[in-house]
Enzyme design. Structure first.
Site, PDB file in Angstrom:
ATOM      1  N   ASP A 266      15.482   1.665 -47.251  1.00 23.69           N
ATOM      2  CA  ASP A 266      16.018   1.850 -45.905  1.00 23.69           C
ATOM      3  C   ASP A 266      16.705   0.536 -45.511  1.00 23.69           C
ATOM      4  O   ASP A 266      16.610  -0.483 -46.204  1.00 23.69           O
ATOM      5  CB  ASP A 266      14.930   2.264 -44.904  1.00 23.69           C
TER       6      ASP A 266
HETATM    7  C1  NOJ Z   1      17.629   3.365 -40.716  1.00 21.26           C
HETATM    8  C2  NOJ Z   1      16.940   4.694 -40.614  1.00 21.26           C
HETATM    9  O1  NOJ Z   1      15.542   4.524 -40.715  1.00 21.26           O
HETATM   10  C3  NOJ Z   1      17.386   5.699 -41.660  1.00 21.26           C
HETATM   11  O2  NOJ Z   1      16.825   6.934 -41.349  1.00 21.26           O
HETATM   12  C4  NOJ Z   1      18.883   5.771 -41.730  1.00 21.26           C
HETATM   13  O3  NOJ Z   1      19.281   6.740 -42.651  1.00 21.26           O
HETATM   14  C5  NOJ Z   1      19.398   4.388 -42.102  1.00 21.26           C
HETATM   15  N1  NOJ Z   1      19.017   3.441 -41.061  1.00 21.26           N
HETATM   16  C6  NOJ Z   1      20.908   4.336 -42.321  1.00 21.26           C
HETATM   17  O4  NOJ Z   1      21.573   4.400 -41.128  1.00 21.26           O
END
Ligand code: NOJ
Length: 740
Positions: A266
């Site tokens: 993430d």
């Molecule tokens: C953080 C989030 O937790 C995740 O769900 C998301 O896909 C990513 N950022 C990318 O934006």
């Protein structure tokens, strides 16, 4: 391209080029007139100009024109002509926005979830998305967590499994290179929804048995269905951050579940292992993540600046790096990007497909299926069209009804409730007053101040509040019925939106309290991203319709439901609590040694609230009246060889056709390990004509009786079970059977 050719390509790559494939950056970078890596965002990433043209993927850039431009520019400078991958967060819609995921799940319909997903990816694919960061299949039990809005399966592992499968099918089809498909990225691996106290990014510590029983099944289901990608979660699992957790990513994900696709971290999660206190610096973070099997570093410079050195020093075997690179190349190949680097993008098609009439019609139909009718005293709903309606509340004339993941949406054509209501019954019959803001200045600024200075100021707030209220009362007095549109601000749910109090804001509660004094019929329409504490709202209102954040066509869908063109059929996928202090509350809990029955003093309960949820899991009313009778079981004994069936008669005892979700639950009465008081094992959403009766049958199999025991064996134990069939987790009919 054949696998041998991919291996050839891998062999031609320099170390820098290999590392590049494992880096993801924001695509705007490539759109700058003069890409300069010594200033701006690239400087922070510490990426050299050369490295920039080696990066493997791009985050959240969409639009055919932009994507073509970036891909062309990139390929002109990339030595081996390996195309970029474009990944995006298209969570509940691209230009046309569908209801938020928790709402989609409340349809209890695979078709609804499938169709929302399918249209979203057709639109996003035409605009160039190769990989979509969805579905989020995290099990969610704590409504304080802002991201429960992203969970289609809610608090139930079985629903999570069913919808994970549906969504992967809808995104990927059988061949991801085909028009209208994209690779799905399942997230967040794993157990992100179990953060302590519902606080985002917080610690997760649970037994492996619990993890396997409740949290793992939905991810597993997505993998079985062929999900191409998985995103790690921000949280720790039993002391080790998921992103560097070898047990989780190597043993469970790769070896046991057989996942062969790409693992992405993430956003900056690899770097954050330094904050977690398990990596002393970025280099160690890079080492731990790659050794755990994380292929792509999302938006941090950790891999970019350390992997090469780690390989050169012999700390990370080049073989490990090669495996990750090959996985990324394989995905690009499966998407057909070596032959056609623009994927599904096509400007003409994009224009045609985006927010087309058909997509909007779909959105309207699907949206209405996600609403949950929570209360309908004396059949207040549906409303008659010849009434004078006072439309009051901050959501009465507001287009912010898409939820927090709607950054790509086309807001230009969203209609407000006021507009569609006026179209429906004539503007002379609609009296409108805003009534209040959603939040007071101080509350709003608590949220906005974390954005870095973007705060609001309401001039003469108290006076305005009074004036809004007076106007609302005036308008209400002249009406036959009040439709009150209130809820959470869209910035109160979603990522980093945990709340310690999940009530409706005081200012909106005051508005309802004042209106209730007029003794008029009140229909409340509720916009929100999580289960809320609704007691004070529900008690003062005659009908209560939960519409979540319903998306682009939300207002039209609401009108369809409140005037009876569509009969509501949604059911809750999360229990609604009596008070915030009751969170986490979920229907499939254990009994404890002191279950709360009849107000016993030394019972497992809170003194000041009932022990049950306020609205149970699976709950939702209809304009039809469904009656259950004649629960029958084919045999009182079940064995390995002979599954049994259970049937029930369901009658629509009303003159309105409607849909009912018939739910099957099982309880293992005595087992070696404690077992939940009920677990959902099946459901059917069935259409009934007026006064129609149907016999509904479920098969009970041994697989439904299996569970993980303390030795981490997954098996069913002989003995007595209860089976329940009903309209929600609380109101059921039951029988017993025995596993021999
Ligand atoms: C953080 C989030 O937790 C995740 O769900 C998301 O896909 C990513 N950022 C990318 O934006």
């Amino acid at each position: 391209m054949k696998k041998e050719k991919l291996l050839d390509l891998l062999n031609q790559m320099t170390l820098e080029e290999k590392v590049g494939q494992l880096i993801q950056v924001a695509g705007e970078t490539f759109l700058m007139d003069d890409v300069d890596t010594t200033t701006g965002p690239l400087k922070d990433l510490n990426l050299s100009n050369e490295m920039l043209y080696n990066v493997g993927s791009i985050l959240n850039v969409v639009g055919s024109e932009k994507i073509r431009k970036i891909q062309d520019e990139y390929l002109s400078k990339n030595r081996l002509k390996i195309p970029l991958l474009f990944m995006a967060d298209v969570i509940n819609g691209y230009r046309t926005v569908f209801p938020i995921p928790i709402a989609q799940g409340c349809s209890w319909s695979q078709k609804v979830v499938h169709d929302c997903t399918r249209v979203s990816i057709k639109e996003a694919g035409a605009a160039g998305t190769n990989v979509n960061f969805s579905p989020m299949v995290d099990l969610v039990r704590d409504s304080r967590w802002g991201r429960v809005m992203e969970s289609v399966g809610g608090e139930d592992p079985y629903l999570g499994e069913v919808f994970a499968k549906t969504m992967i099918e809808a995104y990927q089809g059988e061949d991801i290179s085909k028009l209208g498909n994209a690779a799905a990225c399942v997230k967040h691996f794993a157990a992100y929804g179990a953060g302590e106290g519902g606080r985002d990014y917080n610690t997760v510590d649970m037994s492996e048995k619990e993890f396997r029983q409740y949290y793992l099944p939905a991810y597993q289901s997505a993998i079985r269905e062929g999900a191409e990608m998985i995103m790690t979660s921000f949280n720790t699992i039993n002391g080790i951050p998921a992103t560097v957790n070898q047990w989780l990513l190597r043993d469970v994900l790769r070896k046991e579940l057989g996942f062969q696709g790409v693992v992405i971290s993430d956003y900056s999660a690899i770097e954050e292992t330094i904050n977690h206190g398990v990596s002393k610096d970025k280099k160690e973070a890079a080492y731990k993540a790659i050794m755990a099997g994380v292929d792509i570093d999302m938006m941090s410079s950790v891999y970019a600046n350390n992997l090469k050195e780690l390989v050169e020093e012999g700390k990370v075997p080049e073989e490990v790096l090669n495996e990750s690179v090959l996985r990324v190349l394989t995905l690009k190949n499966k998407l057909g990007l070596f032959e056609n680097p623009y994927g599904n993008t096509d400007e003409e098609r994009e224009k045609k497909i985006l927010k087309s009439k058909e997509n909007l019609e779909e959105a309207r139909r699907l949206s209405a299926e996600t609403f949950v009718l929570l209360k309908n005293e004396k059949q207040t709903l549906p409303l008659e069209k010849n009434k004078k309606i006072a439309l009051i509340g901050p959501y009465g004339n507001n287009i912010a009804i898409l939820g927090s993941w709607s950054m790509f949406s086309d807001k230009s054509k969203i209609q407000t409730l006021k507009e569609v209501l006026e179209e429906k019954i004539g503007s002379e019959n609609v009296l409108y007053a805003k009534g209040s803001e959603i939040l007071r200045e101080k509350e709003m600024n608590q949220i906005l101040s974390a954005d870095g200075g973007n705060i609001i100021h309401i001039e003469n707030e108290e006076e305005k509040e009074k004036a809004y209220l007076e106007e609302a009362i005036e308008v209400a007095k002249q009406s036959d019925v009040i439709v009150l549109a209130i809820g959470e601000h869209y910035r109160q749910s979603g990522e980093a939106c945990s709340r310690a109090n999940i009530e409706i804001s005081q200012i909106q509660q005051n508005l309802l309290n004042e209106l209730a004094k007029l003794n008029k019929t009140i229909v409340t329409i509720l916009f929100n991203g999580r289960p809320l504490v609704l007691k004070d709202i529900a008690e003062k209102t005659d009908a209560l319709l939960e519409v979540w954040f319903p998306g682009t066509e939300g207002a039209n869908a609401i009108i369809d439901v409140i005037f009876g063109e569509v009969n509501p059929s949604g059911k809750l996928t999360m229990s609604f609590p009596q008070a915030t202090g009751q969170c986490p509350i979920y229907y499939n809990h254990y009994n404890t040694g002191r279950p709360h029955i009849n107000n016993i003093r030394f019972a497992s309960r809170y003194q000041d609230i009932p022990t049950d949820s306020y609205y149970p899991f699976g709950y939702g009313l209809s304009y039809s009246k469904f009656e259950y009778s004649d629960l029958k079981i084919s045999s009182k004994k079940i064995s390995q060889k002979a599954p049994i069936t259970i049937s029930v008669k369901v009658k629509n005892n009303s003159n309105l056709a409607g849909k009912e979700v018939i739910q099957l639950y099982i309880q293992d009465l005595v087992a070696s390990n404690v077992r939940p008081v009920k677990e959902l094992k099946g459901f059917k959403k069935v259409y009934f004509e007026a006064f129609e009766e149907k016999e509904i049958t479920f098969e009970i199999t041994i697989d439904m009786l299996k569970f993980w025991n303390e030795k981490l064996e997954y098996k069913a134990e002989s003995g007595e079970f209860k089976v329940f069939v009903g309209t929600n987790a609380r109101d059921t009919k039951e029988l017993k059977f025995e596993l021999i």
